[in-house]
Structures are given as C-alpha cells and as structure tokens.
Scaffold this motif. Structure first.
Motif, short mmCIF file in Angstrom:
data_model
loop_
_atom_site.label_atom_id
_atom_site.label_comp_id
_atom_site.label_asym_id
_atom_site.label_seq_id
_atom_site.Cartn_x
_atom_site.Cartn_y
_atom_site.Cartn_z
N VAL A 100 0.81 -1.21 0.00
CA VAL A 100 0.00 0.00 0.00
C VAL A 100 0.85 1.27 0.00
CG1 VAL A 100 -1.62 1.36 1.39
CG2 VAL A 100 -2.09 -1.03 0.94
N PRO A 101 1.94 1.36 0.81
CA PRO A 101 2.74 2.60 0.77
C PRO A 101 3.25 2.94 -0.63
CG PRO A 101 3.37 1.25 2.64
CD PRO A 101 2.46 0.41 1.82
N VAL A 102 3.69 1.93 -1.37
CA VAL A 102 4.18 2.17 -2.73
C VAL A 102 3.05 2.69 -3.61
CG1 VAL A 102 5.22 1.10 -4.76
CG2 VAL A 102 5.94 0.40 -2.47
N VAL A 103 1.88 2.11 -3.48
CA VAL A 103 0.74 2.53 -4.29
C VAL A 103 0.34 3.96 -3.95
CG1 VAL A 103 -1.67 2.05 -4.84
CG2 VAL A 103 -0.07 0.17 -4.53
N VAL A 104 0.34 4.29 -2.66
CA VAL A 104 -0.04 5.64 -2.23
C VAL A 104 0.94 6.67 -2.80
CG1 VAL A 104 -0.25 7.17 -0.24
CG2 VAL A 104 -1.25 4.89 -0.17
N VAL A 105 2.22 6.37 -2.76
CA VAL A 105 3.22 7.28 -3.33
C VAL A 105 3.03 7.40 -4.84
CG1 VAL A 105 5.68 7.61 -3.74
CG2 VAL A 105 4.88 6.88 -1.48
N ALA A 106 2.77 6.28 -5.51
CA ALA A 106 2.56 6.32 -6.96
C ALA A 106 1.33 7.17 -7.31
CB ALA A 106 2.40 4.90 -7.49
N VAL A 107 0.27 7.06 -6.52
CA VAL A 107 -0.93 7.87 -6.78
C VAL A 107 -0.61 9.35 -6.60
CG1 VAL A 107 -3.24 8.42 -5.89
CG2 VAL A 107 -2.55 6.04 -6.19
N ALA A 108 0.19 9.69 -5.61
CA ALA A 108 0.56 11.10 -5.39
C ALA A 108 1.35 11.64 -6.58
CB ALA A 108 1.38 11.21 -4.11
N ARG A 109 2.23 10.83 -7.16
CA ARG A 109 3.00 11.30 -8.31
C ARG A 109 2.15 11.43 -9.56
NH1 ARG A 109 8.55 7.67 -7.51
NH2 ARG A 109 9.28 8.78 -5.62
N LEU A 110 1.13 10.59 -9.69
CA LEU A 110 0.25 10.66 -10.85
C LEU A 110 -0.79 11.78 -10.73
CD1 LEU A 110 -0.41 6.84 -11.40
CD2 LEU A 110 1.07 8.34 -12.76
N ALA A 111 -0.84 12.44 -9.56
CA ALA A 111 -1.88 13.44 -9.32
C ALA A 111 -1.46 14.84 -9.74
CB ALA A 111 -2.25 13.44 -7.84
#
Length: 864
Positions: free
Chosen positions: A456-467
């Motif tokens: 989940v931490p990796v996914v959350v960081v990836a979502v922040a970069r895609l935002a």
C-alpha cells in the motif's frame, strides 16, 4: 512496572482529553467484539442438547428409552441425539415395557408415541405432528405446556397448538379417515415451535405401528452401566443422571467416539484463517486512530526523550493507549453483545423450529472474545508505537514532523507474499476439494491480503506522483496521503481488506448460484401447473371438477402416457439405429415419462419454434419425439417397450423421429409417442395427469393444493416457477453487501476525519493564503475519495485471486453432467456488487465528508 504505571496514566489522560478520537477507537473495537458476543450467546442459547433442558425432553422421568425395530446392538453417546450406532440384526418386534423392566427392574413407565396425521381444513387437508401420552402423568410433566383449556379426559378429546387452530379446523379435529376429536384446549410443545401439533391420550390418533414409540421411565436414577445393558438389547437411552454426570470420553464405545473431541483439520484451518482475517481487519481499522494519537503525543514523547527517556518508554506510552482503550472497548463490547443477544433472541427464534433453551451466557467464550478485542487494540498500536520511538526528537521540538524513512524491504516482502498467495490459489484451484485445495485457497486469501498491505505505501506514493495534473483538492489530498503514510496506509489497507473479502466471497457465492441456475431444467413451461394422482385407479374427472371449483378461469388439459404400472412395471427406451440409448437422465412432472399425443404436448419444454414444427409433423405422421444428450444425424429411432412380470413381453419398432438435444444431460421427460406409434407397440396407455398451462398465480396454486389434497390425498401438485435462488444465498449476498458497506463507510469516514483532524494546520495555512471554504470541503472530500478508491481498487484486484480460484472446486461439474459436455467450472462476477463497493461507496463517502466537513478553521501558527 513503575514505567508502565506512568505510561498508563498518560494514556488515560490523553484518552479523556481527545474524547472524539477515543470514542472512534472504542466503536471500531467494541463493535466486532459485540458482534461475536451476540453470535456466541445466541448460538449457546439456541442449543437445546445436553442437561440444561432435560425437563423438555424427559418431563419428570428419570430416563427416556427408545428401541427401534431391527436395531440390534446399540451404541450411543450420553446424549443419543448427538451420536448413536447399531450393529447386527435386531428384534422383529419393538421393545416393550416388560423388556425394559427385565433390565431396570419394576418402575413406573409411560408410553410416548409420536407420528404424523392429516386433518381437514377449510379448503382441504393439512398435516400435523401428534403426540400420544398421558399428559397429566407426572412422568410427562414439562413435555407440553397447557396454554388454555384443560387436558384431554379420554381418546375422543385433544389439545392443539395455536398454529393448528390457524388452519380453521373448528371446534373439532377431523382426521383424514373421518374421525372427529373434540378440541378442549390449546398447548405448546416445550421443544418445538411453528409446526401445527396436536396432543392426546394413547390411541387418540390411531397411530398404531406407524408411531415412533418411546418410554418415559421413572424411579431411581438410570446409571451408565444400565444404559449399556439397554444398549445390548437394541435400545438407546437418554438418562437424566448420565447427562448430569457423563462418563469420560474414553469410556464411550469405540463406535461412537468419532468426532467426540476432534474437528477436521480443514475446519480448524478455515476457522483460524477467519479469526486472523477479522483480527487483521480490526487492527487496520483502529490503526489510523492510534497513529493520529501518537502524532498528537509527538511533542510529549520528544520531551521525554530529551529528558533521558528511552525508545522503549516512548513505545510503552503509545502501547498503553491500546491497553486502556482496548480494555474499555472489550468490556463495552461484551456488555453490548449481551444486551444485543437478549434483544435479538425473539427475532432469531422465529427462524428456528426448535424452541431455544434458557438465556445461556458462556463466560469462558466471552472472556476469549474480550481478550480478542484487547489484543487487537494492542496490535493496532504496535506500528504507531514503533514509529513514535524512532521520530526525530530535534525536528519535533522545533515544530516539524519527525517521521522516519519508510522501509524499502517491506514492498519486496509484499511482492513475495502476493506471489505466494497467487501460487497457492492456482494450486488449490487445480487440486480441488478433498485434497486440501480449499485450505490452500483460504491461505492464499490471507497471503494476498498481507502482501497487499505491505504494498500500500508504494501505491499511495505512486498515486501522489500521478496526481500532478489533477485539480487542487485531489492533488493536495493525494500528496498529503503520501506524506503522512503512518495514518493513510492503515486506512487504505483496511478498506482494501474489506473489499477483498467481499469480492472473494461475492464471486464464490454468485458463481455457485450461476451453476445452480444454469443446470436447472424446467419440467413445465413457466407458471404452469401439473396435478397427478399416482394411485392405480385415479379419478381425474373428480380432480378436474375440484380444480375448476377454485379456479374456473383456468384451462385444464388431460394428458395420456405410457402406463408404467402395467405388469410389474413397464419401460420405454429410445435408441439410435445403431442400438445406443439416446438419453442418460430424465425426469417429469407426470406419472409417466413418455407421453402419448399427435402433437407436441404443452409440458414438453426445451424446443425451439422450428423443432416444435418439425416434431408436430413427425408425430402427425405416426413418429416419435425423443430427447437426446447429443446431436443425432438419424431421422429414425428404435423404440423398445418392455413389460415386466408374469405376462412379460418386448416390442420393438423403427419409427420416424425428431430428436431434441437437452442441455446439462437432463431432460424434462423421455419423449412423446404418437397414437399410431403407441398402437404399433401395443403400449398400455392411460391418463397420467392434468396440465394447467396457466399462468397460474401463487394464490390459486395454494387453493388448488388444498382442494386436491382433500379430494385425493395421494395426489401431487407441482407449479413451475423457474429457478428460485435459495433464501440462504440471498441472505448471504445481502449480508456481504451490507457488511462491505458498513465497514467501508466506517473505515473510510473514520480515517478521513482523523486525517482532517491531523491536517488542521495544513488546511489553516490554505485558508491563510486565500483558499475558500469550498476548497476546504473539497480537500476533505478528495481525501475520502483517495483513501476509499485506492483501497477499493486494490481490494478488488486482490480479492479476485481467491475468488476466482475457489470457483474451480466449488462449481466442478456433477457426476452425470460431465458426459454432457458442460463447462469445467462456472465463473460469475457480481459486477453490480463490485461496482458498488469499488466506485459507488467511495463516491458516497466522499459526498458525505464533503457535506459534513467544517468549512472554516481558526488560523494556527506553524513552523514547516
């Protein structure tokens, strides 16, 4: 201990200071504890075996003896209802009271006969369970409770249950044979509820040899040794003394020691996995609250460290919050569970035909449940406590965040666990049930969820970069979620774990339902009704007139068929010209599976319009209609008729044929003979039933059943309503949807409001630089959307792994269906449920947060 006392005192004061957050933690932990406590208490109360309700089973007797005919040597557990076995040939006559006295000596004895009778109602005939004994005998006291009136004085009087009175028998109970019994009171069975019942003296209902006979035995207590002596003559015994002081498990006969103290390994494994999944869910839901609490205590912990406090002491302070809140939540959950069980008991009783025992609280179980709540709170506080002990003291004292760097090894471990879960799911799907496949799939669910949590931490960081290109509220929420992973990750993981469980179970349930639906074969057109009297000389004139009396607007057709009762029995086979049978499995709603008509009769289902036209031409030309498992290229069939018995004969004819392929290898009937074909085979033909093409409403169907039951007790009425989903399946689907909605909404809303509380300085800064109140609400709604949507998508992907895997062993083809070329398994994804929890609930949560979030905040000073 002194250090723990200090930590507990700090935790208690912090809990009282932050009442809102403490209340959220109490709710998240207490509700699961209360739910388990309710389930355990209701289950314990519903169990009526054992010694707690002996008066309902024994009345005032010392023992209840039952000896079925032909029982042979009997073996039993202390309660024969929980396990009994018989060996060898037994008596040709039932055991008598004299036979019991030969073992136990002279004792007061009362005969207890039970059976079933049919009685006249306003429209026809109904069924009732009956009991014959001397109800005023002290030995029978407690078996039946008199509600109103008096006990029967002779065999012409009875007392009945309120359910029987609702059927309108009047002042007398008229049995099927015309016997009239005066109703002198109402009574309830102490053990059972719901079913119409009647109670009378021995011989009142004329049960005779059809009765299930038992003996109530009084006098001295019946010991275990005496029970074994009665077992030797083929009787089983329920003894009050033995139930109150049962023998040890190793003293039981080997024939009934199965299952005494053991559960199957697969059951234990699945139960352990369920407990672990529930524990993980509670930990993930409560984790964000403790993370925010640790954030609020950051300065206090930093001051402790600056004054010489150790990391262990800092961890102890946060863990103490888990102890304080977990203990209170556990006690509160148990109390709520007891109150909830007490309130739900009358409702649950309506769904059980067995009357519950007294309100039964198993305190050892509830202590384990309370310990479960406390343990879950401690686990939820472990990660925040560890992070709090590693914070940068200087940064915190300067007013900045002191979070430690995230571990780079956790995502790698998560990938390994996810891969192991996928491999276990594939292996379980290929292995199937019976060889550990279901255990492997259950384990794959746990491994997949644990792996997903670490990713989940990796996914959350990836979502922040895609935002980057998203509007400000979404961009701010995504970056804030990635920045404060200590409170975001548990919230996202909790939502994902909930959705994973809902999706996995949803796929399993709907796929199993799809198999049931697809393999269902209608034996009549939709909403049509058949009436069949299976007696040798059925009076269909009477039945037709009877049906017309309550449904004059319905068309009634008589159907002819080959008489299966000619001789000893008669059968017809349809074969290919090569000699092979064309059909492996068939049924029917009439007393013959081969109908006789010169056109396709209405009950013949499964034909297309072109097949029906072709079959009509074939039957008019003297041919046959035959159902087949697989396509047949021939235009002729070999029809063989055999009459068994003293006048046995065999007829064979090659006739023009129309073949209709059935799905799933199961046909609504074998086929149809034209009248010319039946004459050529010298087939015995008679009326085999009435056919009502309908549509017949449910109300008329009920009336038809009652009047037909009164006119011809052996007649059968069948209405085709298509495939009907099992009530239990519908309940499971509703529970899944409701549970998923509650947990998702609760988890997302809790995490969102905790995050907003923690992010007040950031939101205040937004206001200070010119952000409008609408932006504040937009950020709040966006945070809820990010947490809910990311968690839901991850959960759906992870839940699909065990969900799809379990469909292979769950929906494997039945034995007779394998030859029909059916699919290897059925897969039906409940898209409406998936879209609801993946898209609908996050949007709903976001809307709720956006409407309820505060739009204005006081300005606060900050240094970062």
């Amino acid at each position: 201990m002194r250090s723990w006392r200090l930590a507990l005192r700090v935790a208690r004061r912090d809990a009282l200071r932050a009442r809102g957050r403490s209340l959220l933690v109490l709710v998240m932990i207490a509700l699961p504890v209360a739910a388990v406590a309710i389930a355990d208490t209701v289950y314990s109360t519903s169990q009526v075996s054992g010694g707690e309700v002996l008066e309902r089973r024994l009345g005032g007797a010392a023992a209840l003896v039952e000896a079925p005919v032909g029982g042979g040597q009997a073996y039993q557990k202390p309660d024969p209802g929980e396990g009994q076995a018989f060996e060898g040939g037994g008596r040709s006559e039932p055991l008598t009271a004299a036979g019991i006295e030969e073992v136990l000596g002279p004792r007061p004895t009362a005969v207890l006969d039970q059976g079933r009778v049919r009685f006249e109602t306003e429209l026809g005939l109904g069924d009732a369970d009956v009991l014959e004994t001397r109800l005023d005998d002290p030995l029978a006291a407690g078996l039946v409770d008199l509600v109103e009136g008096r006990w029967p004085a002779d065999t012409s009087e009875v007392v009945v249950s309120p359910e029987l009175l609702e059927r309108g028998p009047g002042d007398a109970l008229t049995l099927e044979d015309g016997s009239r019994l005066s109703i002198v009171g109402t009574a309830r069975s102490a053990r059972y509820t719901g079913q119409p019942r009647a109670f009378g003296l021995p011989g009142a209902f004329g049960l005779g040899r059809d009765a299930s006979r038992q003996y109530l035995v009084g006098g001295d207590p019946v010991t275990w040794d005496q029970v074994l002596e009665l077992n030797a003559v083929g009787a089983t015994v329920l003894s009050r003394a033995v139930m109150n002081d049962p023998p040890a498990g190793d003293e039981l006969p080997m024939e009934v020691q199965w299952g005494s103290d053991l559960l199957e390994a697969s059951v234990i494994t699945v139960l352990v996995l369920v407990v672990v999944m529930v524990l993980l869910e509670v930990v993930l839901l409560a984790g964000p609250a403790f993370a925010v609490g640790a954030r609020r205590q950051a300065r206090t912990l930093a001051l402790m460290a600056a004054a010489g406090g150790t990391p262990a002491q800092a961890r102890r302070v946060v863990l103490a919050s888990g102890v304080v809140l977990g203990a209170v939540a556990a006690v509160l959950g148990v109390l709520l569970g007891l109150l909830g069980a007490l309130a739900l008991m009358p409702l649950v009783q309506r769904f059980s035909a067995t009357r519950f025992g007294p309100f039964d609280v198993t305190w050892t179980h509830l202590l384990v449940v309370a310990g479960f709540g406390l343990f879950s709170a401690l686990l939820a506080a472990v990660v925040p406590a560890w992070l709090a002990s590693r914070q940068d003291v200087v940064a915190v004292l300067n007013g900045r965040r002191g979070d430690a760097r995230a571990s780079r090894r956790s995502p790698l471990v998560g990938l390994v666990l996810l891969g192991a879960g996928l491999a276990a799911a594939v292996w379980g799907a290929r292995t199937g049930t019976g060889d550990g496949g279901e255990i492997a799939i259950a384990a794959s669910a746990l491994l997949s969820v644990l792996g997903m949590v670490l990713l989940v931490p990796v996914v959350v960081v990836a979502v922040a970069r895609l935002a980057r290109g998203l509007p400000l509220p979404l961009r701010f929420a995504a970056r804030d979620a990635a920045r404060h992973r200590s409170r975001t990750v548990p919230a996202v993981a909790a939502v994902a774990a909930t959705v994973a469980g809902v999706v996995a179970l949803g796929i399993a349930v709907t796929s199993d339902e799809a198999q049931n639906r697809e393999t269902y074969t209608a034996t009549l057109p939709m909403d049509a009704v058949s009436v069949v009297d299976y007696r040798r000389r059925a009076d269909y004139d009477l039945l037709e007139a009877t049906v017309a009396g309550v449904a004059p607007d319905l068309e009634v057709r008589r159907l002819d068929g080959v008489d299966p009762d000619e001789g000893r029995w008669t059968d017809v086979q349809f074969r290919r010209t090569g000699g092979e049978s064309v059909l492996s499995s068939y049924g029917g709603s009439f007393s013959s599976s081969v109908l006789v008509a010169d056109e396709v009769p209405g009950p013949a289902t499964g034909l297309s319009d072109s097949e029906r036209e072709a079959a009509d031409r074939t039957l008019a030309a003297g041919g046959v209609l035959a159902y087949v498992d697989a396509p047949v290229a021939d235009d002729e069939a070999v029809v063989v008729l055999r009459v068994r018995g003293p006048d046995a004969r065999r007829e064979r004819a090659v006739l023009p044929a129309t073949f209709v392929v059935v799905e799933q290898g199961y046909a609504p009937l074998q086929g149809v003979l034209s009248e010319a074909a039946a004459e050529r085979l010298a087939a015995p033909v008679r009326e085999v039933g009435l056919y009502l093409p309908g549509p017949v409403p449910a109300g008329q169907e009920r009336d038809i059943r009652e009047v037909v039951g009164g006119a011809a007790p052996d007649a059968s009425v069948y209405a085709e309503r298509g495939y009907q989903a099992d009530d239990g399946t519908v309940v499971v689907q509703l529970v899944l949807a409701g549970l998923g909605a509650v947990l998702m909404l609760g988890g997302t809303l809790t995490a969102t409001f905790l995050a907003l509380s923690d992010a007040r300085p950031d939101l205040a800064t937004l206001s200070a630089v010119g952000a409008t109140p609408r932006t504040r609400r937009g950020v709040a709604a966006a945070y809820a959307l990010v947490v809910g949507l990311v968690g839901a998508v991850l959960g759906a992907l992870v839940g699909a792994v065990p969900g799809v895997a379990i469909t292979y062993p769950l929906t494997a083809p039945y034995g007779f269906g394998e030859g029909a070329g059916g699919p290897s398994h059925y897969l039906d994804v409940p898209w409406l449920l998936v879209l609801g929890v993946v898209v609908g609930l996050p949007l709903l949560t976001s809307a709720v947060v956006g409407l309820t979030a505060r739009s204005r905040l006081p300005l606060v000073a900050r240094l970062e």
